[in-house]
Design a protein around this motif. Structure first.
Motif, PDB file in Angstrom:
ATOM      1  N   SER A  60       0.828  -1.208   0.000  1.00 18.84           N
ATOM      2  CA  SER A  60       0.000   0.000   0.000  1.00 18.84           C
ATOM      3  C   SER A  60       0.859   1.254   0.000  1.00 18.84           C
ATOM      4  CB  SER A  60      -0.942  -0.007   1.212  1.00 18.84           C
ATOM      5  OG  SER A  60      -1.781  -1.142   1.201  1.00 18.84           O
ATOM      6  N   LEU A  61       1.809   1.292  -0.901  1.00 22.92           N
ATOM      7  CA  LEU A  61       2.763   2.395  -0.947  1.00 22.92           C
ATOM      8  C   LEU A  61       2.076   3.718  -1.244  1.00 22.92           C
ATOM      9  CD1 LEU A  61       5.669   0.610  -2.795  1.00 22.92           C
ATOM     10  CD2 LEU A  61       5.837   1.708  -0.545  1.00 22.92           C
ATOM     11  N   LYS A  62       2.616   4.761  -0.637  1.00 23.47           N
ATOM     12  CA  LYS A  62       2.135   6.112  -0.808  1.00 23.47           C
ATOM     13  C   LYS A  62       3.260   6.982  -1.348  1.00 23.47           C
ATOM     14  CE  LYS A  62      -0.833   5.667   3.279  1.00 23.47           C
ATOM     15  NZ  LYS A  62      -1.148   6.232   4.621  1.00 23.47           N
ATOM     16  N   PRO A  63       2.937   8.066  -2.041  1.00 21.16           N
ATOM     17  CA  PRO A  63       3.993   8.959  -2.528  1.00 21.16           C
ATOM     18  C   PRO A  63       4.921   9.437  -1.419  1.00 21.16           C
ATOM     19  CG  PRO A  63       1.928   9.499  -3.600  1.00 21.16           C
ATOM     20  CD  PRO A  63       1.603   8.477  -2.543  1.00 21.16           C
ATOM     21  N   GLU A  64       4.412   9.621  -0.218  1.00 23.55           N
ATOM     22  CA  GLU A  64       5.242  10.067   0.880  1.00 23.55           C
ATOM     23  C   GLU A  64       6.233   9.015   1.367  1.00 23.55           C
ATOM     24  OE1 GLU A  64       0.941   9.946   2.617  1.00 23.55           O
ATOM     25  OE2 GLU A  64       1.892  10.255   0.664  1.00 23.55           O
ATOM     26  N   ASP A  65       6.135   7.800   0.848  1.00 20.03           N
ATOM     27  CA  ASP A  65       7.121   6.772   1.146  1.00 20.03           C
ATOM     28  C   ASP A  65       8.383   6.938   0.309  1.00 20.03           C
ATOM     29  OD1 ASP A  65       5.523   5.376   3.058  1.00 20.03           O
ATOM     30  OD2 ASP A  65       4.436   4.409   1.417  1.00 20.03           O
ATOM     31  N   THR A  66       8.358   7.841  -0.642  1.00 15.72           N
ATOM     32  CA  THR A  66       9.497   8.074  -1.516  1.00 15.72           C
ATOM     33  C   THR A  66      10.714   8.527  -0.721  1.00 15.72           C
ATOM     34  OG1 THR A  66       8.148   8.595  -3.452  1.00 15.72           O
ATOM     35  CG2 THR A  66      10.382   9.486  -3.413  1.00 15.72           C
ATOM     36  N   GLY A  67      11.860   7.972  -1.044  1.00 13.91           N
ATOM     37  CA  GLY A  67      13.086   8.361  -0.389  1.00 13.91           C
ATOM     38  C   GLY A  67      14.171   7.324  -0.606  1.00 13.91           C
ATOM     39  N   VAL A  68      15.323   7.592  -0.038  1.00 17.06           N
ATOM     40  CA  VAL A  68      16.411   6.630  -0.055  1.00 17.06           C
ATOM     41  C   VAL A  68      16.317   5.791   1.211  1.00 17.06           C
ATOM     42  CG1 VAL A  68      18.905   6.287  -0.134  1.00 17.06           C
ATOM     43  CG2 VAL A  68      17.868   8.183  -1.394  1.00 17.06           C
ATOM     44  N   TYR A  69      16.256   4.504   1.034  1.00 11.86           N
ATOM     45  CA  TYR A  69      16.131   3.578   2.156  1.00 11.86           C
ATOM     46  C   TYR A  69      17.484   2.962   2.479  1.00 11.86           C
ATOM     47  CZ  TYR A  69      11.055   3.868   2.143  1.00 11.86           C
ATOM     48  OH  TYR A  69       9.758   4.313   2.243  1.00 11.86           O
ATOM     49  N   TYR A  70      17.829   3.019   3.751  1.00  9.01           N
ATOM     50  CA  TYR A  70      19.119   2.535   4.216  1.00  9.01           C
ATOM     51  C   TYR A  70      18.940   1.379   5.191  1.00  9.01           C
ATOM     52  CZ  TYR A  70      20.908   7.001   2.471  1.00  9.01           C
ATOM     53  OH  TYR A  70      21.234   8.081   1.686  1.00  9.01           O
ATOM     54  N   CYS A  71      19.759   0.379   5.028  1.00  6.53           N
ATOM     55  CA  CYS A  71      19.814  -0.722   5.969  1.00  6.53           C
ATOM     56  C   CYS A  71      20.802  -0.392   7.074  1.00  6.53           C
ATOM     57  CB  CYS A  71      20.230  -1.999   5.235  1.00  6.53           C
ATOM     58  SG  CYS A  71      20.339  -3.469   6.271  1.00  6.53           S
ATOM     59  N   ASN A  72      20.426  -0.667   8.301  1.00  9.38           N
ATOM     60  CA  ASN A  72      21.265  -0.410   9.461  1.00  9.38           C
ATOM     61  C   ASN A  72      21.368  -1.672  10.304  1.00  9.38           C
ATOM     62  OD1 ASN A  72      20.721   0.410  12.654  1.00  9.38           O
ATOM     63  ND2 ASN A  72      22.476   1.452  11.728  1.00  9.38           N
ATOM     64  N   GLY A  73      22.569  -1.970  10.751  1.00 11.17           N
ATOM     65  CA  GLY A  73      22.762  -3.146  11.581  1.00 11.17           C
ATOM     66  C   GLY A  73      23.547  -2.845  12.836  1.00 11.17           C
ATOM     67  N   ASP A  74      23.049  -3.326  13.960  1.00 10.17           N
ATOM     68  CA  ASP A  74      23.765  -3.289  15.236  1.00 10.17           C
ATOM     69  C   ASP A  74      24.445  -4.651  15.339  1.00 10.17           C
ATOM     70  OD1 ASP A  74      24.684  -3.081  17.820  1.00 10.17           O
ATOM     71  OD2 ASP A  74      22.705  -2.829  18.726  1.00 10.17           O
ATOM     72  N   ILE A  75      25.732  -4.685  15.012  1.00  8.06           N
ATOM     73  CA  ILE A  75      26.405  -5.949  14.762  1.00  8.06           C
ATOM     74  C   ILE A  75      27.683  -6.054  15.576  1.00  8.06           C
ATOM     75  CG2 ILE A  75      27.559  -7.348  12.998  1.00  8.06           C
ATOM     76  CD1 ILE A  75      25.593  -6.115  10.964  1.00  8.06           C
ATOM     77  N   LEU A  76      27.899  -7.237  16.135  1.00  6.91           N
ATOM     78  CA  LEU A  76      29.149  -7.565  16.803  1.00  6.91           C
ATOM     79  C   LEU A  76      30.033  -8.252  15.780  1.00  6.91           C
ATOM     80  CD1 LEU A  76      30.705  -7.613  19.524  1.00  6.91           C
ATOM     81  CD2 LEU A  76      29.715  -9.874  19.917  1.00  6.91           C
ATOM     82  N   ALA A  77      31.111  -7.588  15.394  1.00 11.31           N
ATOM     83  CA  ALA A  77      32.038  -8.124  14.418  1.00 11.31           C
ATOM     84  C   ALA A  77      33.198  -8.817  15.110  1.00 11.31           C
ATOM     85  CB  ALA A  77      32.553  -7.015  13.508  1.00 11.31           C
ATOM     86  N   SER A  78      33.723  -9.855  14.461  1.00  7.61           N
ATOM     87  CA  SER A  78      34.802 -10.649  15.045  1.00  7.61           C
ATOM     88  C   SER A  78      36.160 -10.430  14.387  1.00  7.61           C
ATOM     89  CB  SER A  78      34.448 -12.134  14.980  1.00  7.61           C
ATOM     90  OG  SER A  78      34.241 -12.547  13.642  1.00  7.61           O
ATOM     91  N   GLY A  79      36.192  -9.750  13.270  1.00  2.00           N
ATOM     92  CA  GLY A  79      37.447  -9.507  12.586  1.00  2.00           C
ATOM     93  C   GLY A  79      38.338  -8.538  13.346  1.00  2.00           C
ATOM     94  N   GLY A  80      39.553  -8.969  13.683  1.00  3.88           N
ATOM     95  CA  GLY A  80      40.476  -8.113  14.406  1.00  3.88           C
ATOM     96  C   GLY A  80      40.058  -7.824  15.834  1.00  3.88           C
ATOM     97  N   GLY A  81      39.315  -8.736  16.436  1.00  5.97           N
ATOM     98  CA  GLY A  81      38.799  -8.539  17.783  1.00  5.97           C
ATOM     99  C   GLY A  81      37.333  -8.169  17.759  1.00  5.97           C
ATOM    100  N   LEU A  82      36.627  -8.522  18.800  1.00  5.99           N
ATOM    101  CA  LEU A  82      35.193  -8.266  18.867  1.00  5.99           C
ATOM    102  C   LEU A  82      34.913  -6.777  19.032  1.00  5.99           C
ATOM    103  CD1 LEU A  82      33.972 -11.179  21.158  1.00  5.99           C
ATOM    104  CD2 LEU A  82      33.799 -11.021  18.677  1.00  5.99           C
ATOM    105  N   SER A  83      34.000  -6.298  18.231  1.00  8.68           N
ATOM    106  CA  SER A  83      33.577  -4.913  18.328  1.00  8.68           C
ATOM    107  C   SER A  83      32.128  -4.795  17.889  1.00  8.68           C
ATOM    108  CB  SER A  83      34.467  -3.998  17.481  1.00  8.68           C
ATOM    109  OG  SER A  83      34.428  -4.377  16.110  1.00  8.68           O
TER     110      SER A  83
END
Length: 122
Positions: free
Chosen positions: A84-107
């Motif tokens: 049910s998309l609306k014109p006001e849904d227009t925009g650039v959509y970005y994916c965001n992740g809260d992630i624990l990475a293991s490369g070079g130590g946990l961060s």
């Protein structure tokens, strides 16, 4: 290092549907939460939907009942089903992740994709 890559953006007419995908790759130890944000021209970036490690979800009031966020743990991928998309849904959509990475130590940190354009006409 962790990378997020979005896909699925494009053109749609009002009332139509699109599904966005975001695939996370790299040295991922665990994903605590992932979210979709969007930014329209001249407006601040806003969070559209979020899914936590426990499976809980949260939606902006403007998309509640129309959008659904889901994840595939085996593929480290999150989706955003937009109906049910609306014109006001227009925009650039970005994916965001809260992630624990293991490369070079946990961060644990926030990672962002490059964004994908969603344009809704009418």
């Amino acid at each position: 290092q962790v990378q997020l890559v979005e896909s699925g953006g494009g053109l749609a007419q009002a009332g139509g549907s699109l599904t966005l995908s975001c695939a996370a790759s790299g040295s991922i130890f665990s994903i605590h939460a992932m979210a979709w944000w969007r930014q329209a021209p001249g407006k601040p970036r806003e969070r559209v939907a979020q899914i936590t490690w426990s499976g809980g979800t949260n939606y902006a009031d403007s998309v509640k009942g129309r959008f659904t966020i889901s994840g595939d743990n085996a593929k480290n991928t999150v989706y955003l089903q937009m109906n049910s998309l609306k014109p006001e849904d227009t925009g650039v959509y970005y994916c965001n992740g809260d992630i624990l990475a293991s490369g070079g130590g946990l961060s644990r940190r926030q990672y962002w994709g490059q964004g994908t354009q969603v344009t809704v006409s009418s």
